[in-house]
Design a protein around this motif. Structure first.
Motif, PDB file in Angstrom:
ATOM      1  N   ASP A   1       0.911  -1.283   0.037  1.00  0.00           N
ATOM      2  CA  ASP A   1      -0.049  -0.183  -0.142  1.00  0.00           C
ATOM      3  C   ASP A   1       0.766   1.438   0.099  1.00  0.00           C
TER       4      ASP A   1
ATOM      5  N   PHE B   1       2.431   2.316  -3.509  1.00  0.00           N
ATOM      6  CA  PHE B   1       2.613   2.815  -4.763  1.00  0.00           C
ATOM      7  C   PHE B   1       1.328   3.563  -5.414  1.00  0.00           C
ATOM      8  N   GLU B   2       0.264   3.347  -4.708  1.00  0.00           N
ATOM      9  CA  GLU B   2      -1.021   4.109  -4.849  1.00  0.00           C
ATOM     10  C   GLU B   2      -0.956   5.511  -4.708  1.00  0.00           C
TER      11      GLU B   2
ATOM     12  N   THR C   1      -0.330  -3.556  -4.043  1.00  0.00           N
ATOM     13  CA  THR C   1      -0.689  -2.081  -4.168  1.00  0.00           C
ATOM     14  C   THR C   1      -2.119  -2.152  -4.884  1.00  0.00           C
TER      15      THR C   1
ATOM     16  N   ARG D   1      -4.890   9.374  -2.569  1.00  0.00           N
ATOM     17  CA  ARG D   1      -4.567   8.360  -3.578  1.00  0.00           C
ATOM     18  C   ARG D   1      -4.381   8.894  -5.057  1.00  0.00           C
TER      19      ARG D   1
END
Length: 213
Positions: free
Chosen positions: A107, A109-110, A136, A154
């Protein structure tokens, strides 16, 4: 918009139960990783973006040398694993080359731009010695829609499963597949092996345990 991963963030939206459940989640992740990797006790683990350190704690309790890196001051201050966690982010990892046999990144790369994703992959490659595991939110996942999974931080332009794999392959990683089922984790999750001659014995061992050969 400045990203602030504070107590409010970790107590609302998709993370509304995170502070209650991060230890349980960490144990679940650790158990699966150990089952698949069958690591030696001498191996070192790094969890990038470790949050409250649930995975670090679980691996430590299983006898492994596990460390975390986290950008959130709230987590760094309140984590029960804080003595094994340092402040930093995936774009500039404060470690020597190939410092860790196993590197995980959940969680993260977003929250990165495409340019930052390229840089993050370079850093993860640099510090990984054997295995890299990424998890991700991917493009078109139900979790990518604000209506279903609200998160103001995000990024909108997420990558697809194939794009993530392609970026890893360009950096000499071999994709080995998911370690969590679709039912357990609908989003992108993939284990990669760093392409090095000395790592192929480890790959053969993994295949034998999986009864592929």
């Amino acid at each position: 918009m400045k990203v602030i991963f504070d107590e409010k963030y970790f107590s609302s939206g998709w993370y509304s139960n995170y502070l209650k459940n991060y230890k349980k989640i960490g144990r679940f992740k650790a158990k699966r990783l150990i089952e698949i990797l069958n690591p030696r006790k001498s191996w070192k683990f790094l969890d990038v973006g470790c949050g409250m350190g649930g995975l670090v704690l679980a691996l430590r309790k299983m006898g492994y040398k596990a460390f975390g890196i986290e950008i959130s001051d709230f987590c760094l201050k309140n984590s029960p694993a804080k003595k094994w966690i340092i402040k930093g982010d995936v774009l500039d990892l404060p470690f020597e080359n190939e410092s860790f046999e196993v590197v995980t990144c959940f969680d993260v790369f977003e929250y990165l731009s495409k340019k930052e994703i390229e840089k993050a992959f370079n850093e993860l490659k640099r510090v990984t010695k054997i295995f890299l595991f990424l998890d991700t939110i991917q493009k078109f996942s139900p979790n990518s829609y604000q209506k279903y999974n609200p998160d103001p931080f995000r990024k909108k332009n997420l990558l697809s499963f194939g794009e993530f794999v392609n970026l890893a392959e360009k950096r000499n990683f071999i994709p080995l597949g998911r370690i969590f089922t679709i039912k357990e984790e609908i989003d992108f999750n993939c284990l990669f092996l760093k392409r090095k001659k000395e790592n192929f014995k480890i790959l053969l061992s993994l295949w034998k345990r999986a009864r592929i050969i």
